[in-house]
Design a protein around this motif. Structure first.
Motif, mmCIF file in Angstrom:
data_model
loop_
_atom_site.group_PDB
_atom_site.id
_atom_site.type_symbol
_atom_site.label_atom_id
_atom_site.label_comp_id
_atom_site.label_asym_id
_atom_site.label_seq_id
_atom_site.Cartn_x
_atom_site.Cartn_y
_atom_site.Cartn_z
ATOM 1 N N GLU A 72 0.833 -1.205 0.000
ATOM 2 C CA GLU A 72 0.000 0.000 0.000
ATOM 3 C C GLU A 72 0.863 1.248 0.000
ATOM 4 O OE1 GLU A 72 -3.601 2.052 2.633
ATOM 5 O OE2 GLU A 72 -2.662 0.140 3.270
ATOM 6 N N GLN A 73 1.963 1.205 0.770
ATOM 7 C CA GLN A 73 2.859 2.356 0.810
ATOM 8 C C GLN A 73 3.509 2.594 -0.560
ATOM 9 O OE1 GLN A 73 3.348 4.614 2.943
ATOM 10 N NE2 GLN A 73 5.032 5.653 1.876
ATOM 11 N N GLU A 74 3.923 1.504 -1.217
ATOM 12 C CA GLU A 74 4.526 1.641 -2.537
ATOM 13 C C GLU A 74 3.531 2.220 -3.523
ATOM 14 O OE1 GLU A 74 5.890 -2.254 -3.458
ATOM 15 O OE2 GLU A 74 7.705 -2.134 -2.229
ATOM 16 N N GLN A 75 2.256 1.762 -3.420
ATOM 17 C CA GLN A 75 1.227 2.295 -4.328
ATOM 18 C C GLN A 75 1.003 3.781 -4.082
ATOM 19 O OE1 GLN A 75 -2.126 -0.258 -3.577
ATOM 20 N NE2 GLN A 75 -1.438 -1.857 -5.008
ATOM 21 N N ARG A 76 0.941 4.170 -2.758
ATOM 22 C CA ARG A 76 0.774 5.590 -2.456
ATOM 23 C C ARG A 76 1.945 6.410 -2.993
ATOM 24 N NH1 ARG A 76 -1.212 3.751 2.641
ATOM 25 N NH2 ARG A 76 0.833 4.150 3.577
ATOM 26 N N GLN A 77 3.160 5.852 -2.821
ATOM 27 C CA GLN A 77 4.338 6.560 -3.291
ATOM 28 C C GLN A 77 4.324 6.718 -4.817
ATOM 29 O OE1 GLN A 77 6.509 8.043 -1.409
ATOM 30 N NE2 GLN A 77 7.590 8.863 -3.194
ATOM 31 N N ALA A 78 3.903 5.635 -5.508
ATOM 32 C CA ALA A 78 3.816 5.696 -6.983
ATOM 33 C C ALA A 78 2.793 6.726 -7.410
ATOM 34 C CB ALA A 78 3.460 4.320 -7.548
ATOM 35 N N ALA A 79 1.662 6.787 -6.672
ATOM 36 C CA ALA A 79 0.632 7.775 -7.009
ATOM 37 C C ALA A 79 1.160 9.196 -6.805
ATOM 38 C CB ALA A 79 -0.615 7.542 -6.156
#
Length: 546
Positions: free
Chosen positions: A178-185
């Protein structure tokens, strides 16, 4: 020059009518003025001519200085715009660097939180294991049965711990994902924002450059117009001075009379330029087919700054010729040539306007200039039209493509484009049937030819020449309007100026439509067609011998 000498000898019979009309107008209420044969007249006139020339040079120098100042202002504005653009680029780069630093710090903080959570989970697990072991030891000391139950409980606790550990691991992985997805966003949003900002800056820069270029073009156009107007006024004054000098020179006595201070007095008739005289001049120009609007404009410009002054016939001629030249100069342009092969030249006009002979003369000139020319005989309706064009083709040494009488001219035009392309021709000249501008069916046939050849080349025809008969007078204006709407006329050729044509209609066409006038014809011979020269034309029309 030889051509325009022929033009003066043969051009519209109205030139003598204008000349005679001017003599009558000036003589009606004019006054004879004596020209005294003084010894120093020539020197005085020479001084006036020099003064006029110096005034003209000063006007040109001032115009050049004004233009240089405007150019420097334009360059300074461009440099300021460039400095603003560089500052905006630096601001964008600094904002991007700050966003990158914030992103890195966020990533580090997230990594620290993940490590802390993992350490806490491990400590909690170790504490739970120690408590279980202590209870198990106490139960073992109490009783064997309790020890057995403790072992069973321990095993169950182990399984629960394993399940909790697995769950914790899954939760940690989910949190990381989830953190990686937030960072990518966040990164994507930053990239999108940066791209949008760059596009906005690019658009703003392009708009500013476009506005600057338009402003510079407008300044240059105004400067050119002012310089041209100043030069024209100075040139007119010089021509008037030369005309007065010529009149005075004609009035000078012989050598012996000048030495003795005696001589026969010469006179020149001058008339005051008033409303009655202007009205007579307007009627004279209208009678020469110049049209009402153009005649009013020519006389108004001629009278500007001279109202109430006394003018002779020679001076009025110079003024009229200068004004006609000013109107005709912007449209005196040769037919443009393009690198496209074949360059398609569509020739249109009403019946009997001289299209066929004009095609033959133009083909001969282009052939002599080293161009490979092909003619398509598109007038398939008129009897003997093809044979007439073939005769002109033989005179010019140019091949003529034909089709049976009554066949579709649009189909012939399409086939001729293919044949000219295979032969490597530079120009393809397409003759068309003569048609009256008020015949809708014939005009639609011409529109069909244009549509068909554009299937082969979307840019064709590259030139559409409208051939006009000078003897038609003001009807030429309606012809230009009709053909321009249908076939997008790009240039004019005026023929039969050696007949009864009055010639002024060419001035009206230039004044109203502004279409390029490529050439004029004054005869049936193959060399009786030449590029249009506005000054020579004006002299021939007004009746001036230089």
């Amino acid at each position: 020059m030889a051509f325009f000498k022929k033009l003066k000898d043969r051009l519209f019979k109205s030139s003598s009518k204008i000349e005679d009309g001017l003599d009558a107008i000036v003589g009606d209420g004019g006054v004879e003025e004596a020209v005294e044969p003084q010894i120093d007249t020539a020197a005085q006139e020479a001084e006036q001519a020099v003064a006029a020339r110096l005034a003209q040079e000063a006007a040109q120098t001032q115009a050049a200085n004004d233009q240089a100042l405007k150019d420097e202002e334009a360059r300074e504005a461009a440099r300021a715009a460039q400095a603003a653009d560089d500052a905006e680029q630096d601001r964008i780069a600094q904002a991007a660097a700050r966003e990158e630093q914030a992103r890195r710090e966020a990533e580090k903080a997230q990594a620290d939180r993940v490590l802390a959570e993992a350490a806490a989970a491990k400590a909690a697990q170790a504490k739970a294991e120690a408590e279980v072991q202590a209870k198990a030891q106490a139960a073992q000391e109490a009783a064997e049965d309790a020890a057995q139950r403790a072992r069973l409980q321990q095993e169950e606790a182990d399984r629960a711990d394993a399940a909790r550990a697995a769950e914790a691991e899954r939760a940690a992985k989910a949190a990381q994902i989830e953190q990686e997805q937030r960072q990518a966003a966040v990164e994507k949003a930053a990239r999108d924002a940066e791209r949008a900002e760059q596009e906005r800056v690019a658009k703003d820069t392009a708009a500013a450059q476009d506005a600057q270029q338009k402003h510079e073009a407008q300044l240059a156009q105004v400067a050119r117009a002012e310089a041209e107007a100043a030069a024209e006024r100075a040139a007119e004054d010089v021509r008037l001075a030369e005309a007065q000098k010529a009149e005075a020179a004609a009035a000078k006595p012989g050598l012996l009379g000048r030495l003795l201070g005696r001589g026969e007095k010469k006179t020149v008739v001058r008339r005051e330029l008033d409303d009655d005289m202007l009205e007579q001049l307007e009627e004279l120009l209208i009678s020469a087919d110049m049209g009402v609007d153009t005649a009013l404009r020519v006389t108004a410009n001629m009278a500007e700054g001279r109202f109430g002054k006394r003018l002779s016939t020679a001076e009025i001629k110079e003024l009229l010729a200068a004004e006609v030249t000013r109107i005709m100069e912007p449209v005196a342009r040769p037919m443009p040539l393009y690198p496209t092969k074949p360059q398609v030249v569509l020739v249109v006009g009403v019946n009997g306007s001289g299209k066929t002979t004009t095609i033959g003369k133009l083909a001969s000139q282009f052939q002599a200039a080293g161009k490979k020319v092909v003619i398509a005989a598109g007038d398939t309706f008129r009897a003997a039209a093809v044979e007439q064009l073939q005769v002109w083709g033989e005179r010019a040494g140019v091949p003529v493509l034909t089709a049976p009488e009554g066949s579709d001219p649009a189909s012939l035009a399409f086939d001729a484009m293919e044949q000219a392309g295979r032969d490597g021709a530079d120009l393809l000249m397409i003759d068309t049937a003569g048609r009256l501008q008020n015949r809708a069916d014939l005009m639609e046939e011409l529109s069909k030819i244009v549509r068909v050849i554009r299937k082969k080349d979307p840019d064709a025809p590259h030139n559409t020449l409208l051939v006009l008969d000078a003897t038609t007078g003001q009807n030429a204006l309606s012809q230009v309007k009709a053909f321009q709407e249908l076939a997008d006329v790009s240039g004019l050729v005026m023929t039969k100026l050696d007949g009864t044509a009055k010639g002024g209609v060419l001035v009206a066409l230039a004044d109203k439509f502004g279409l390029p006038i490529h050439a004029i014809g004054v005869g049936e011979q193959i060399d009786d067609l030449a590029p249009f020269d506005p000054e020579e034309f004006a002299d021939a029309l007004i009746g001036i011998d230089r």
